[in-house]
Motif scaffolding. Structure first.
Motif, PDB file in Angstrom:
ATOM      1  N   PRO A 150      81.414  62.263  44.954  1.00 52.37           N
ATOM      2  CA  PRO A 150      81.955  62.906  46.148  1.00 52.37           C
ATOM      3  C   PRO A 150      81.025  63.913  46.839  1.00 52.37           C
ATOM      4  O   PRO A 150      81.204  64.193  48.008  1.00 52.37           O
ATOM      5  N   THR A 151      80.037  64.436  46.102  1.00 51.50           N
ATOM      6  CA  THR A 151      79.155  65.421  46.741  1.00 51.50           C
ATOM      7  C   THR A 151      77.795  64.799  47.024  1.00 51.50           C
ATOM      8  O   THR A 151      77.152  64.260  46.113  1.00 51.50           O
ATOM      9  N   TYR A 152      77.381  64.901  48.281  1.00 55.13           N
ATOM     10  CA  TYR A 152      76.069  64.334  48.620  1.00 55.13           C
ATOM     11  C   TYR A 152      74.970  65.278  48.165  1.00 55.13           C
ATOM     12  O   TYR A 152      74.960  66.462  48.528  1.00 55.13           O
ATOM     13  N   LYS A 153      74.059  64.756  47.366  1.00 53.78           N
ATOM     14  CA  LYS A 153      72.903  65.558  46.947  1.00 53.78           C
ATOM     15  C   LYS A 153      71.672  64.965  47.632  1.00 53.78           C
ATOM     16  O   LYS A 153      71.286  63.829  47.323  1.00 53.78           O
ATOM     17  N   PRO A 154      71.068  65.711  48.542  1.00 58.92           N
ATOM     18  CA  PRO A 154      70.015  65.131  49.385  1.00 58.92           C
ATOM     19  C   PRO A 154      68.673  64.915  48.694  1.00 58.92           C
ATOM     20  O   PRO A 154      67.821  64.229  49.224  1.00 58.92           O
ATOM     21  N   LYS A 155      68.488  65.510  47.507  1.00 60.14           N
ATOM     22  CA  LYS A 155      67.223  65.243  46.798  1.00 60.14           C
ATOM     23  C   LYS A 155      67.394  65.582  45.332  1.00 60.14           C
ATOM     24  O   LYS A 155      67.829  66.676  44.987  1.00 60.14           O
ATOM     25  N   ILE A 156      67.054  64.639  44.516  1.00 54.56           N
ATOM     26  CA  ILE A 156      67.129  64.868  43.067  1.00 54.56           C
ATOM     27  C   ILE A 156      65.711  64.773  42.525  1.00 54.56           C
ATOM     28  O   ILE A 156      64.960  63.862  42.901  1.00 54.56           O
ATOM     29  N   GLU A 157      65.362  65.706  41.681  1.00 55.30           N
ATOM     30  CA  GLU A 157      63.993  65.689  41.145  1.00 55.30           C
ATOM     31  C   GLU A 157      63.810  64.457  40.263  1.00 55.30           C
ATOM     32  O   GLU A 157      64.545  64.256  39.311  1.00 55.30           O
ATOM     33  N   THR A 158      62.839  63.675  40.609  1.00 51.40           N
ATOM     34  CA  THR A 158      62.660  62.444  39.837  1.00 51.40           C
ATOM     35  C   THR A 158      61.278  62.347  39.208  1.00 51.40           C
ATOM     36  O   THR A 158      61.056  61.545  38.321  1.00 51.40           O
ATOM     37  N   TYR A 159      60.366  63.169  39.685  1.00 48.64           N
ATOM     38  CA  TYR A 159      58.982  63.016  39.241  1.00 48.64           C
ATOM     39  C   TYR A 159      58.859  63.091  37.707  1.00 48.64           C
ATOM     40  O   TYR A 159      58.216  62.255  37.094  1.00 48.64           O
ATOM     41  N   ASP A 160      59.527  64.086  37.125  1.00 46.06           N
ATOM     42  CA  ASP A 160      59.440  64.245  35.668  1.00 46.06           C
ATOM     43  C   ASP A 160      60.041  63.050  34.941  1.00 46.06           C
ATOM     44  O   ASP A 160      59.578  62.628  33.888  1.00 46.06           O
ATOM     45  N   LYS A 161      61.117  62.530  35.564  1.00 44.61           N
ATOM     46  CA  LYS A 161      61.762  61.361  34.963  1.00 44.61           C
ATOM     47  C   LYS A 161      60.780  60.174  34.935  1.00 44.61           C
ATOM     48  O   LYS A 161      60.672  59.453  33.947  1.00 44.61           O
ATOM     49  N   PHE A 162      60.048  60.021  36.045  1.00 40.18           N
ATOM     50  CA  PHE A 162      59.032  58.960  36.117  1.00 40.18           C
ATOM     51  C   PHE A 162      58.017  59.125  34.991  1.00 40.18           C
ATOM     52  O   PHE A 162      57.666  58.183  34.301  1.00 40.18           O
ATOM     53  N   GLN A 163      57.553  60.378  34.845  1.00 38.56           N
ATOM     54  CA  GLN A 163      56.512  60.631  33.842  1.00 38.56           C
ATOM     55  C   GLN A 163      57.030  60.306  32.445  1.00 38.56           C
ATOM     56  O   GLN A 163      56.317  59.739  31.621  1.00 38.56           O
ATOM     57  N   GLU A 164      58.283  60.655  32.204  1.00 38.56           N
ATOM     58  CA  GLU A 164      58.862  60.410  30.882  1.00 38.56           C
ATOM     59  C   GLU A 164      58.939  58.901  30.606  1.00 38.56           C
ATOM     60  O   GLU A 164      58.611  58.428  29.516  1.00 38.56           O
ATOM     61  N   ILE A 165      59.375  58.169  31.628  1.00 36.52           N
ATOM     62  CA  ILE A 165      59.466  56.702  31.468  1.00 36.52           C
ATOM     63  C   ILE A 165      58.075  56.145  31.174  1.00 36.52           C
ATOM     64  O   ILE A 165      57.884  55.325  30.281  1.00 36.52           O
ATOM     65  N   LYS A 166      57.096  56.639  31.957  1.00 42.61           N
ATOM     66  CA  LYS A 166      55.714  56.162  31.792  1.00 42.61           C
ATOM     67  C   LYS A 166      55.231  56.410  30.359  1.00 42.61           C
ATOM     68  O   LYS A 166      54.653  55.544  29.735  1.00 42.61           O
ATOM     69  N   GLU A 167      55.479  57.632  29.877  1.00 43.31           N
ATOM     70  CA  GLU A 167      54.998  57.977  28.538  1.00 43.31           C
ATOM     71  C   GLU A 167      55.651  57.149  27.437  1.00 43.31           C
ATOM     72  O   GLU A 167      55.000  56.690  26.524  1.00 43.31           O
ATOM     73  N   ILE A 169      73.569  64.101  31.234  1.00 40.05           N
ATOM     74  CA  ILE A 169      73.411  62.665  30.982  1.00 40.05           C
ATOM     75  C   ILE A 169      72.932  61.921  32.227  1.00 40.05           C
ATOM     76  O   ILE A 169      72.054  61.062  32.161  1.00 40.05           O
ATOM     77  N   ASP A 170      73.481  62.283  33.382  1.00 40.25           N
ATOM     78  CA  ASP A 170      73.072  61.616  34.622  1.00 40.25           C
ATOM     79  C   ASP A 170      71.586  61.776  34.939  1.00 40.25           C
ATOM     80  O   ASP A 170      71.034  60.992  35.694  1.00 40.25           O
ATOM     81  N   ASN A 171      70.981  62.816  34.384  1.00 40.05           N
ATOM     82  CA  ASN A 171      69.569  63.051  34.694  1.00 40.05           C
ATOM     83  C   ASN A 171      68.609  62.389  33.706  1.00 40.05           C
ATOM     84  O   ASN A 171      67.404  62.462  33.877  1.00 40.05           O
ATOM     85  N   LEU A 172      69.158  61.783  32.675  1.00 38.85           N
ATOM     86  CA  LEU A 172      68.272  61.169  31.681  1.00 38.85           C
ATOM     87  C   LEU A 172      67.605  59.916  32.240  1.00 38.85           C
ATOM     88  O   LEU A 172      68.231  59.181  33.011  1.00 38.85           O
TER      89      LEU A 172
END
Ligand code: SF4
Length: 506
Positions: free
Chosen positions: A81-98, A36-39
């Motif tokens: 609580p856990t630091y995640k230094p990079k989350i893939e966002t490019y695909d999310k951008f594309q999905e929003i765009k579409e 869910i957090d990645n949607l």
């Protein structure tokens, strides 16, 4: 709140909320792999309701999660609580765009993006998304997107409302014969009133309206901006990182200045921003935690001075600390060790007119809002903290028209030390009911009459107040992300005032 006040929420509502993140598949539903957090956000829900969110077109996302620090006043280390230094966002951008169309700006909700060793990659990805310096955006055809989502049954309630709104705002823009033609088609498909608007008729009418819509919609290019809207951490700023930040159209650059001990790192970060041509800055200034009131004054003044020295603009947002847990997290009455009810109230009263912004001066330094509002020095600042609330809010009325402020100040400065200390104790509680029960001291009682003017009694038009308010209302409207950035702790409006009788002798 579901995570921080989990048990309290359960106890009071009977609802057992989910605690923690939804960052693994199967937490809510067992039968799919969705995280869910990645949607991407479902933008359509904003159109389901009548309320119009004060946002502009933007991608809302994050490229890191959590934080590397554990500041005692902050919920991030508990929530993420856990630091995640990079989350893939490019695909999310594309999905929003579409689905929802290209967005103008990029609003990143990262808690501490500069802590990421992958910051150069993050900047690269932001550029790939089209957010390079000077990049422009032309709004896509929103009606086309809306109709396409209506055809796809994405969210009928939302897209019926959205299509209706878009058609009517176009109708308002059109003129003469084209307007009449557009109106006639709307009328023929019963799209004049929202109550009679249907999905089927919108789809049919679109075929007849689409050319007029496409020809007349706005197509002027607009600049794109990136906003790390949770603020950046001055302690991680280096020359190299600031240079990278300056390669994207960042506006404003928000840098946290949570306590006065950060002065060195903070001023160095602001200097580096100026060096790389980032000229619009904004920052959060936490108060009412372990800080002293004078620390707030000093931090605001540091910003005023930096603006002057570096030719930049910094808008400061003082943010009142509220505890994260326990009873005190349930209301807004908490006061920090060095604060009291009156001081907190005074800051809120000062900030009320500007919706929380402390703006730099552009012309005469001593005429700036800051010095007028917070005093020319720390002594005057403390006098302001003790000043009656009505005198703070309706400054020009009580100062210039009525002259009460001067009377109050003279009395304040001339009270015997014992009387002053007794008065201060009462004032600090900010409760001026039944003064007779609080003191027998006639000097103190006499002095406290200033605090018994009820704001509701005032009816004087204060043109200065209204002018200032207008200026800041405009400013607020210029910052598309402000409403999402802040948890306001200010009253939405101050009652307007028009003529009242003078209460005190001059
Ligand atoms: S650095 Fe910022 S996000 Fe991280 S814990 Fe401190 S206040 Fe929270």
């Amino acid at each position: 709140m579901a995570s921080l006040l989990h048990d309290e929420l359960h106890l009071e509502t009977g609802i057992k909320p989910h605690q923690g993140l939804l960052d693994q598949p199967g937490i809510l539903d067992k039968d799919n792999d969705i995280i869910i957090d990645n949607l991407p956000l479902d933008y359509s829900i904003l159109d389901e309701i009548e309320y119009e969110y004060p946002t502009q077109s933007a991608y809302f996302t994050f490229m890191t999660k959590g934080c590397t620090r554990k500041c005692a006043f902050c919920s991030v280390p508990i929530l993420e609580p856990t630091y995640k230094p990079k989350i893939e966002t490019y695909d999310k951008f594309q999905e929003i765009k579409e689905i929802y169309g290209e967005q103008q700006n990029l609003l990143l909700m990262d808690n501490n993006v500069l802590a990421s060793p992958k910051f150069p990659e993050i900047i690269e990805e932001i550029k790939q998304m089209g957010f390079t310096k000077g990049a422009t955006y032309i709004e896509p055809n929103q009606l086309e997107i809306s109709i396409s989502n209506l055809r796809g049954n994405l969210n009928d309630a939302a897209y019926i409302r959205r299509s209706y709104k878009l058609l009517h705002s176009m109708l308002d823009r059109l003129q003469n014969d084209v307007k009449q033609k557009f109106y006639n088609i709307l009328d023929a498909y019963e799209l004049i009133k929202f109550e009679t608007t249907t999905r089927e008729n919108l789809l049919l009418a679109y075929e007849e309206l689409k050319h007029i819509y496409e020809k007349n919609r706005k197509k002027s290019p607009k600049l794109r901006y990136v906003d790390f809207n949770q603020g950046t951490d001055a302690r991680y700023v280096t020359d190299e990182l600031m240079k990278l930040m300056s390669e994207i159209p960042i506006r404003p650059l928000r840098i946290a200045f949570d306590y006065i001990g950060l002065e060195k790192q903070y001023t160095e970060a602001v200097n580096l921003a100026a060096k790389y041509g980032i000229k619009e800055l904004s920052n959060y200034i936490l108060y009412n935690f372990q800080d002293k009131p004078e620390d707030l004054y000093k931090r605001l003044e540091i910003n005023i001075n930096l603006c002057k020295e570096l030719g930049i603009v910094i808008f400061s947002f003082p943010m009142k600390y509220i505890p994260l847990f326990g009873e005190e997290a349930k209301h807004r009455n908490y006061t920090g060790k060095f604060w009291n009810k009156k001081f907190v109230r005074a800051i809120q009263s000062i900030l009320n007119v500007t919706k929380g912004i402390v703006a730099p001066s552009y012309k005469n330094e001593k005429q700036s809002f800051f010095y007028k509002a917070f005093g020319n020095n720390i002594e005057e600042f403390f006098e302001l903290l003790y000043m009656p609330e009505t005198y703070i809010i309706y400054r020009s009325v009580f100062e210039k028209e009525m002259g009460y402020t001067e009377i109050w100040l003279n009395e304040y400065r001339n009270l015997e030390l014992n009387d002053l200390n007794e008065a201060k104790k009462i004032i600090e509680n900010n409760d001026f009911n039944n003064i007779d029960e609080k003191t027998n001291n006639s000097n103190v009682k006499h002095f406290l009459r200033h605090y018994q003017i009820d704001r509701g009694d005032l009816k004087i038009e204060d043109p200065k107040f209204l002018k200032l308010k207008k200026k800041f209302d405009n400013l607020i409207k210029k910052d598309p992300f402000l409403d999402l950035t802040l948890t306001y702790d200010f009253e939405p409006e101050i009652p307007e005032i028009s003529n009242s009788e003078h209460i005190f002798e001059r």
